[in-house]
Enzyme design. Structure first.
Site, PDB file in Angstrom:
ATOM      1  N   SER A   1       0.840  -1.184   0.000  1.00 23.48           N
ATOM      2  CA  SER A   1       0.000   0.000   0.000  1.00 23.48           C
ATOM      3  C   SER A   1       0.880   1.241   0.000  1.00 23.48           C
ATOM      4  O   SER A   1       2.095   1.156   0.030  1.00 23.48           O
ATOM      5  CB  SER A   1      -0.885   0.013   1.246  1.00 23.48           C
ATOM      6  OG  SER A   1      -0.075   0.206   2.385  1.00 23.48           O
ATOM      7  N   LYS A   2       0.250   2.364  -0.006  1.00 29.18           N
ATOM      8  CA  LYS A   2       1.007   3.608  -0.009  1.00 29.18           C
ATOM      9  C   LYS A   2       1.856   3.761   1.250  1.00 29.18           C
ATOM     10  O   LYS A   2       2.823   4.488   1.267  1.00 29.18           O
ATOM     11  CB  LYS A   2       0.047   4.792  -0.112  1.00 29.18           C
ATOM     12  CG  LYS A   2      -0.491   4.931  -1.509  1.00 29.18           C
ATOM     13  CD  LYS A   2      -1.482   6.048  -1.624  1.00 29.18           C
ATOM     14  CE  LYS A   2      -2.090   5.997  -3.011  1.00 29.18           C
ATOM     15  NZ  LYS A   2      -3.354   6.654  -3.131  1.00 29.18           N
TER      16      LYS A   2
END
Length: 487
Positions: free
Chosen positions: A255-256
């Site tokens: 994910s980010k």
RNA sequence: GGCCCAUUGGUCAAGCGGUCAAGACAUCGCCCUCUCACGGCGGUAACAGGGGUUCGAGUCCCCUAUGGGUCACCA
């Protein structure tokens, strides 16, 4: 025999970032095409207007370019099956949906989001799987016409079979079977008139004659919906090639938040594109040989779907670091100077000879962002602690340093030619005269010049980079300090 | 929770019924050496568990466990 042309596509939605999972998909898609003499198509999937990000498409072009992937068709270069941006093809989807409505394989739905939300809540309370209740399927043609005429917002849903099974054969995972009853009547056209991702995907893949749909395994469970759509149209489905996921350390989707998983971050940290590509292609694929270094061009020839693994792989930077170091070491000095230069400038005065610095650090750098810290001592020595001169292995100690440093100082003063070879010679001659090992005379000098116990390179290289004056200055300072300590 | 997928050392992974179960990274030790690194040599370390099938199972089947994915008018 005329075999069907292999055509694959990379169909990112422009979010502004490309993480290594995306990049790996693009890579595999590209390689599947090239290894089979086929075409690789870039298509931008921007049917979600809410998520539009300025400049995101450029990021995609830029990324492909720096890894060396060239697409054969795409928004920027055109092609036979354009346009290659879904928002520009908006009008092509609705007629197909209507075709399905006519053949009773799809229907209009006017249910409000509130109503659906209520149904969802109810389903949750009863702890049953939510599924659209086909409320609008019961509408008469008259009612539909009337609602349409009064511009009531609508979506178009596909009528799914509620018995039987849907089967497809995955090129990686083999036969996959799903019960149709778990499938909801999926929305094809959203109330804003845009197609849903799944629908646009099928239409475009068909229209663009995509032969192999290569994508992450998170799509496996939605593939039956695709298959059913192809069946509804009477089209031949493509070959599905699902890729195992790349997960972060400890598991879970990238994910980010998971740090350096973005391609641009990797580049900014000083990872080389070739190394990233090499590392990433091996994350879920094996050539079956012991070769581990591959250029993109090689991969274009040898990549084989059979080598794709089924189990998710962990994105672990240890091996990437090592591989990046290997790529750095393979560079010629000139190439390395070129890529290391910005990092050297960040840390050190431009008076120093970059080539000398580079030949000193090339074998020691794994990731370019290590460079500034590695060489900052060239600006000025770190704080000197006289204990640094104590070294069991070389049998050097403070007293030896006191004896040797002045000798070296005097020798250097007399030197006319001050370069790598002459410095080395000066050291070895001195060692011979003193009847000690080379290491014993070099050790205190290295400390005096750097103020550090651990340095990249040795006394000779450091002195060569610093030059005669600076070298002398630092040795003199060290001598003064050693004497002070004595008093 | 339903459904789907996966499970070989810490990590990437080879293996596709018979191997002392490759190789790489990481780790540890030795050598090289003015430190570090590079390089060279070597070591530790794995078939999730249980049932079958078979002369023989990491490889085939079933169950359990664990991990992941998916169930949107997101893509």
């Amino acid at each position: 025999m005329c075999q069907k042309e292999v055509r694959t596509r990379y169909a990112p939605s422009p979010t502004g970032f490309v993480h290594i999972g995306n990049l790996r998909s693009a890579l595999y898609e590209y390689l599947v095409a090239k290894a089979n003499g086929g075409k690789f198509i870039l298509r931008i999937e921007d049917t979600d207007q809410k998520r539009y990000v300025e400049g995101a498409v450029e990021v995609i072009y830029e990324t492909l370019k720096t890894v060396g992937i060239k697409h054969d068709e795409g928004p920027d270069i055109g092609g036979e099956y354009g346009p290659y941006v879904q928002s520009q093809r908006k009008d092509t989807y609705l007629p197909y949906a209507k075709k399905l409505v006519e053949s009773k394989k799809a229907y209009y739905c006017f249910c409000s989001e509130e109503r659906l939300e209520n149904l969802r809540v109810q389903a949750e309370e009863k702890k049953v799987q939510f599924k659209y209740d086909r409320h609008c399927l019961k509408l008469t043609d008259e009612e539909i016409k009337q609602k349409l005429n009064s511009n009531e917002p609508y979506v178009i849903r596909q009528l799914m079979p509620d018995t039987g099974k849907t089967v497809y054969s995955d090129a990686v995972y083999g036969d996959i079977v799903f019960d149709n009853e778990v499938l909801e009547d999926q929305i094809l056209i959203k109330s804003d008139g845009y197609p849903t991702y799944n629908f646009a995907n099928v239409i475009d893949d068909h229209l663009m004659k995509i032969s192999h749909v290569v994508r992450g395994s998170e799509y496996i469970t939605s593939t039956p919906k695709y298959v059913l759509l192809y069946q509804a149209f009477g089209w031949e489905p493509p070959i599905f090639v699902h890729l195992p996921l790349v997960v972060k350390q400890g598991g879970g989707k990238i994910s980010k938040r998971s740090g350096d998983a973005y391609f641009s971050d990797l580049l900014n940290s000083g990872y080389l594109p070739e190394a990233i590509v090499n590392f990433i292609v091996l994350l879920g694929w094996s050539s079956g040989t012991e070769q581990e270094f591959f250029t993109l061009r090689e991969l274009e020839n040898i990549f084989d779907i059979k080598g794709i693994s089924k189990s998710p792989s962990t994105y672990d930077t240890d091996k990437l670091r090592w591989m990046n170091g290997e790529y750095i070491r393979k560079k010629t000095l000139e190439e390395f100077v070129e890529i290391a230069s910005p990092w050297i400038d960040k840390s050190v005065s431009s008076n120093f000879d970059k080539e000398k610095i580079c030949s000193m650090i090339q074998k020691r750098v794994e990731v370019l962002d290590e460079i500034p810290l590695m060489i900052s001592f060239l600006n000025q020595p770190e704080i000197i602690d006289i204990q640094l001169y104590e070294n069991k292995k070389s049998k050097c100690d403070v007293n030896e340093a006191k004896r040797i440093l002045p000798i070296i100082r005097d020798k250097i003063r007399e030197m006319d030619i001050f370069n790598h070879d002459s410095i080395y010679q000066m050291f070895t001659v001195t060692a011979q005269e003193l009847e000690v090992k080379n290491g014993l005379v070099m050790w205190p000098v290295r400390i005096a010049l750097s103020g550090m116990l651990i340095t990249p390179g040795g006394a000779v290289e450091i002195a060569d980079i610093l030059g005669k004056n600076e070298t002398l200055k630092r040795i003199e300072e060290a001598i003064i300090q050693l004497e002070k300590e004595n008093a």
